[in-house]
Motif scaffolding. Structure first.
Motif, PDB file in Angstrom:
ATOM      1  N   ARG A  80       0.858  -1.191   0.000  1.00  7.21           N
ATOM      2  CA  ARG A  80       0.000   0.000   0.000  1.00  7.21           C
ATOM      3  C   ARG A  80       0.887   1.231   0.000  1.00  7.21           C
ATOM      4  O   ARG A  80       1.858   1.295   0.742  1.00  7.21           O
ATOM      5  N   VAL A  81       0.524   2.181  -0.849  1.00  3.22           N
ATOM      6  CA  VAL A  81       1.281   3.431  -0.916  1.00  3.22           C
ATOM      7  C   VAL A  81       0.327   4.610  -0.873  1.00  3.22           C
ATOM      8  O   VAL A  81      -0.832   4.504  -1.258  1.00  3.22           O
ATOM      9  N   GLU A  82       0.850   5.724  -0.409  1.00  7.95           N
ATOM     10  CA  GLU A  82       0.157   6.994  -0.480  1.00  7.95           C
ATOM     11  C   GLU A  82       1.189   8.017  -0.931  1.00  7.95           C
ATOM     12  O   GLU A  82       2.324   8.006  -0.447  1.00  7.95           O
ATOM     13  N   VAL A  83       0.794   8.860  -1.880  1.00  9.77           N
ATOM     14  CA  VAL A  83       1.719   9.853  -2.421  1.00  9.77           C
ATOM     15  C   VAL A  83       1.055  11.218  -2.472  1.00  9.77           C
ATOM     16  O   VAL A  83      -0.168  11.334  -2.456  1.00  9.77           O
ATOM     17  N   PHE A  84       1.889  12.240  -2.547  1.00 12.55           N
ATOM     18  CA  PHE A  84       1.445  13.603  -2.763  1.00 12.55           C
ATOM     19  C   PHE A  84       1.388  13.848  -4.272  1.00 12.55           C
ATOM     20  O   PHE A  84       1.968  13.084  -5.048  1.00 12.55           O
ATOM     21  N   PRO A  85       0.734  14.902  -4.720  1.00  3.94           N
ATOM     22  CA  PRO A  85       0.743  15.234  -6.143  1.00  3.94           C
ATOM     23  C   PRO A  85       2.184  15.316  -6.654  1.00  3.94           C
ATOM     24  O   PRO A  85       3.075  15.810  -5.970  1.00  3.94           O
ATOM     25  N   GLY A  86       2.397  14.799  -7.849  1.00  2.00           N
ATOM     26  CA  GLY A  86       3.741  14.744  -8.406  1.00  2.00           C
ATOM     27  C   GLY A  86       4.443  13.439  -8.095  1.00  2.00           C
ATOM     28  O   GLY A  86       5.433  13.100  -8.710  1.00  2.00           O
ATOM     29  N   GLY A  87       3.927  12.668  -7.132  1.00  4.96           N
ATOM     30  CA  GLY A  87       4.447  11.339  -6.854  1.00  4.96           C
ATOM     31  C   GLY A  87       5.339  11.173  -5.639  1.00  4.96           C
ATOM     32  O   GLY A  87       5.857  10.087  -5.410  1.00  4.96           O
ATOM     33  N   ALA A  88       5.547  12.221  -4.855  1.00  9.60           N
ATOM     34  CA  ALA A  88       6.391  12.079  -3.657  1.00  9.60           C
ATOM     35  C   ALA A  88       5.710  11.134  -2.665  1.00  9.60           C
ATOM     36  O   ALA A  88       4.559  11.332  -2.289  1.00  9.60           O
ATOM     37  N   LEU A  89       6.415  10.112  -2.268  1.00  4.47           N
ATOM     38  CA  LEU A  89       5.874   9.083  -1.391  1.00  4.47           C
ATOM     39  C   LEU A  89       5.678   9.619   0.018  1.00  4.47           C
ATOM     40  O   LEU A  89       6.574  10.225   0.599  1.00  4.47           O
ATOM     41  N   SER A  90       4.481   9.421   0.567  1.00  3.01           N
ATOM     42  CA  SER A  90       4.222   9.828   1.950  1.00  3.01           C
ATOM     43  C   SER A  90       4.060   8.624   2.866  1.00  3.01           C
ATOM     44  O   SER A  90       4.368   8.706   4.049  1.00  3.01           O
ATOM     45  N   THR A  91       3.573   7.506   2.325  1.00  2.00           N
ATOM     46  CA  THR A  91       3.384   6.298   3.128  1.00  2.00           C
ATOM     47  C   THR A  91       3.677   5.074   2.275  1.00  2.00           C
ATOM     48  O   THR A  91       3.261   5.008   1.117  1.00  2.00           O
ATOM     49  N   SER A 132      10.112  -4.320  -6.132  1.00  4.27           N
ATOM     50  CA  SER A 132      10.361  -2.965  -6.641  1.00  4.27           C
ATOM     51  C   SER A 132       9.394  -2.628  -7.781  1.00  4.27           C
ATOM     52  O   SER A 132       8.855  -1.522  -7.839  1.00  4.27           O
ATOM     53  N   ASP A 133       9.135  -3.571  -8.678  1.00  3.07           N
ATOM     54  CA  ASP A 133       8.188  -3.329  -9.775  1.00  3.07           C
ATOM     55  C   ASP A 133       6.788  -3.050  -9.240  1.00  3.07           C
ATOM     56  O   ASP A 133       6.088  -2.149  -9.719  1.00  3.07           O
ATOM     57  N   ALA A 134       6.356  -3.823  -8.245  1.00 10.86           N
ATOM     58  CA  ALA A 134       5.016  -3.647  -7.683  1.00 10.86           C
ATOM     59  C   ALA A 134       4.889  -2.312  -6.954  1.00 10.86           C
ATOM     60  O   ALA A 134       3.874  -1.625  -7.077  1.00 10.86           O
ATOM     61  N   VAL A 135       5.913  -1.940  -6.204  1.00 14.38           N
ATOM     62  CA  VAL A 135       5.876  -0.658  -5.487  1.00 14.38           C
ATOM     63  C   VAL A 135       5.832   0.495  -6.485  1.00 14.38           C
ATOM     64  O   VAL A 135       5.021   1.414  -6.356  1.00 14.38           O
ATOM     65  N   LEU A 136       6.686   0.447  -7.492  1.00  9.94           N
ATOM     66  CA  LEU A 136       6.709   1.523  -8.481  1.00  9.94           C
ATOM     67  C   LEU A 136       5.387   1.614  -9.239  1.00  9.94           C
ATOM     68  O   LEU A 136       4.902   2.710  -9.526  1.00  9.94           O
ATOM     69  N   GLY A 137       4.790   0.490  -9.563  1.00 13.87           N
ATOM     70  CA  GLY A 137       3.492   0.499 -10.228  1.00 13.87           C
ATOM     71  C   GLY A 137       2.415   1.124  -9.363  1.00 13.87           C
ATOM     72  O   GLY A 137       1.594   1.922  -9.834  1.00 13.87           O
ATOM     73  N   ALA A 138       2.408   0.778  -8.081  1.00 13.60           N
ATOM     74  CA  ALA A 138       1.432   1.357  -7.152  1.00 13.60           C
ATOM     75  C   ALA A 138       1.669   2.858  -6.989  1.00 13.60           C
ATOM     76  O   ALA A 138       0.717   3.639  -6.928  1.00 13.60           O
ATOM     77  N   VAL A 139       2.922   3.275  -6.940  1.00 18.74           N
ATOM     78  CA  VAL A 139       3.238   4.699  -6.822  1.00 18.74           C
ATOM     79  C   VAL A 139       2.756   5.454  -8.055  1.00 18.74           C
ATOM     80  O   VAL A 139       2.178   6.535  -7.946  1.00 18.74           O
ATOM     81  N   ARG A 140       2.972   4.890  -9.243  1.00 21.42           N
ATOM     82  CA  ARG A 140       2.495   5.548 -10.472  1.00 21.42           C
ATOM     83  C   ARG A 140       0.978   5.703 -10.453  1.00 21.42           C
ATOM     84  O   ARG A 140       0.441   6.754 -10.809  1.00 21.42           O
ATOM     85  N   GLU A 141       0.273   4.666 -10.037  1.00 23.84           N
ATOM     86  CA  GLU A 141      -1.189   4.733  -9.985  1.00 23.84           C
ATOM     87  C   GLU A 141      -1.659   5.747  -8.944  1.00 23.84           C
ATOM     88  O   GLU A 141      -2.570   6.540  -9.197  1.00 23.84           O
ATOM     89  N   ALA A 142      -1.038   5.747  -7.771  1.00 26.63           N
ATOM     90  CA  ALA A 142      -1.410   6.703  -6.728  1.00 26.63           C
ATOM     91  C   ALA A 142      -1.105   8.132  -7.160  1.00 26.63           C
ATOM     92  O   ALA A 142      -1.881   9.054  -6.887  1.00 26.63           O
ATOM     93  N   ALA A 143       0.015   8.329  -7.848  1.00 27.84           N
ATOM     94  CA  ALA A 143       0.371   9.670  -8.333  1.00 27.84           C
ATOM     95  C   ALA A 143      -0.641  10.154  -9.364  1.00 27.84           C
ATOM     96  O   ALA A 143      -1.004  11.339  -9.379  1.00 27.84           O
ATOM     97  N   ALA A 144      -1.099   9.260 -10.229  1.00 30.93           N
ATOM     98  CA  ALA A 144      -2.114   9.643 -11.215  1.00 30.93           C
ATOM     99  C   ALA A 144      -3.370  10.128 -10.507  1.00 30.93           C
ATOM    100  O   ALA A 144      -3.971  11.128 -10.908  1.00 30.93           O
ATOM    101  N   LEU A 145      -3.752   9.450  -9.447  1.00 33.61           N
ATOM    102  CA  LEU A 145      -4.941   9.855  -8.688  1.00 33.61           C
ATOM    103  C   LEU A 145      -4.709  11.200  -7.997  1.00 33.61           C
ATOM    104  O   LEU A 145      -5.545  12.098  -8.063  1.00 33.61           O
ATOM    105  N   ALA A 146      -3.565  11.359  -7.336  1.00 37.20           N
ATOM    106  CA  ALA A 146      -3.255  12.619  -6.643  1.00 37.20           C
ATOM    107  C   ALA A 146      -3.173  13.772  -7.640  1.00 37.20           C
ATOM    108  O   ALA A 146      -3.668  14.876  -7.366  1.00 37.20           O
ATOM    109  N   ASN A 147      -2.571  13.522  -8.797  1.00 41.41           N
ATOM    110  CA  ASN A 147      -2.459  14.572  -9.815  1.00 41.41           C
ATOM    111  C   ASN A 147      -3.832  14.962 -10.347  1.00 41.41           C
ATOM    112  O   ASN A 147      -4.104  16.146 -10.560  1.00 41.41           O
TER     113      ASN A 147
END
Length: 100
Positions: free
Chosen positions: A16-27, A43-58
């Protein structure tokens, strides 16, 4: 205004990841099942989740700033993103946010 973030998960919630707009990881939360993916899989799974979370935050940020910054290119704010992720996020956008 409350803090804008996006969140995503992978492998049935093992990551599970949470990011700020632009993709900076917060959790970042990893369960034992995530660690069994191996270093490359993890690493692939984390990066994929970060990309998806960043798209939502953006997307949430674009909505929040739409009126104030009409006509400004979101890329100038670091809010550009992959078109496929944008489509996925748009599918979860509340109707009240949609422009007519």
């Amino acid at each position: 205004m409350s803090e804008i973030t996006g969140s995503a998960q992978a492998h049935g919630g093992a990551i599970r990841v949470e990011v700020f707009p632009g993709g900076a990881l917060s959790t970042l939360e990893l369960r034992d099942a995530a660690l069994r993916l191996g270093s490359r899989g993890l690493s692939d799974a984390v990066l994929g989740a970060v990309r998806e979370a960043a798209a939502l935050a953006n997307q949430r940020t674009r909505h929040a700033l739409d009126t104030a910054l009409a006509g400004l290119d979101p890329a100038l704010l670091g809010l550009d993103q992959d078109a496929t992720l944008t489509e996925r996020v748009e599918a979860t956008t509340p109707d009240t946010w949609r422009q007519s």
